[in-house]
Design a protein around this motif. Sequence first.
Motif, short mmCIF file in Angstrom:
data_model
loop_
_atom_site.label_atom_id
_atom_site.label_comp_id
_atom_site.label_asym_id
_atom_site.label_seq_id
_atom_site.Cartn_x
_atom_site.Cartn_y
_atom_site.Cartn_z
N VAL A 9 0.85 -1.20 0.00
CA VAL A 9 0.00 0.00 0.00
C VAL A 9 0.88 1.25 0.00
N SER A 11 0.88 5.12 0.46
CA SER A 11 -0.02 6.09 1.07
C SER A 11 0.77 7.18 1.77
N ASP A 12 0.05 8.23 2.16
CA ASP A 12 0.62 9.32 2.95
C ASP A 12 -0.29 9.51 4.15
N CYS A 15 -2.99 12.06 3.82
CA CYS A 15 -3.96 11.90 2.73
C CYS A 15 -5.27 11.37 3.29
N CYS A 18 -6.42 8.09 1.99
CA CYS A 18 -5.60 6.94 2.38
C CYS A 18 -6.12 6.29 3.65
N TYR A 19 -6.56 7.11 4.60
CA TYR A 19 -7.11 6.55 5.83
C TYR A 19 -8.42 5.83 5.55
N LYS A 22 -7.51 2.62 3.85
CA LYS A 22 -6.99 1.66 4.84
C LYS A 22 -8.14 0.98 5.58
N VAL A 187 -2.34 8.60 -4.41
CA VAL A 187 -2.55 7.58 -3.39
C VAL A 187 -3.92 7.77 -2.73
N PRO A 188 -4.47 6.68 -2.16
CA PRO A 188 -3.83 5.39 -1.94
C PRO A 188 -3.74 4.56 -3.22
N ALA A 201 -9.59 4.84 -2.80
CA ALA A 201 -10.22 4.26 -1.62
C ALA A 201 -11.45 3.46 -2.05
#
Length: 224
Positions: A9, A11-12, A15, A18-19, A22, A187-188, A201
Amino acid sequence: MTDAIKIDVWSDIACPWCYIGKRNLEKGLEQASEDDDAPAVEVEFHSFELSPDTPVDFEGGEAEYLSRHKGISPEQATEMLDRVSGVAADAGLAYRFDLLKHTNTVKAHELLHFAKDHGRQNELAERLMSAYFTEGRHLGRDDELVLLAADVGLDADAAREALQSGRYLPAVRADQAQATAYGINGVPFFVIDGKYGVSGAQPAEAFAQIVRQVWDERREPAEV
């Protein structure tokens, strides 16, 4: 025993998508784990800086940052943040953009590599994202990062030494170089089993479907 499916993965921690990605990945893997022949999965996070030129101490709120960065009006920026907050809420995440402290994330990425070496990367990724998006913690500062590392059971002194020495910066740069080689520019981004790329996402169901598909492919007998 079939080897675990590897999910890489990019990601930042700064971001918002990104969360959300996740959390949706976790929910999708949980769905697949209930199968009779449940896929074995290993997840590894890789570094991607959305805005490497961001100062450690950005003056202004998240809407102001977004307005400057994307060249849009403050009103448009606020609308974007409201929209992503709604999507985050659907994923079970309570974003607090009113508290968020926008900052440079390279140190957070270095700490994630330190955590990976100590078997706590996934736990730290969760802790950093939660701290950033829901608690208003300043993730550009060593002291704050060390406290968050300790929260997931990492040694505080070792974490501080890792940050101050900069010895994990080459690992961050290597992740970024790999992202460039893969053509990742946002990203993600999820690389499933080294051969399937999934951008954005995606819903939990999409992640469940692809790991089931890959697991089935692993179980199919090889053609003669």
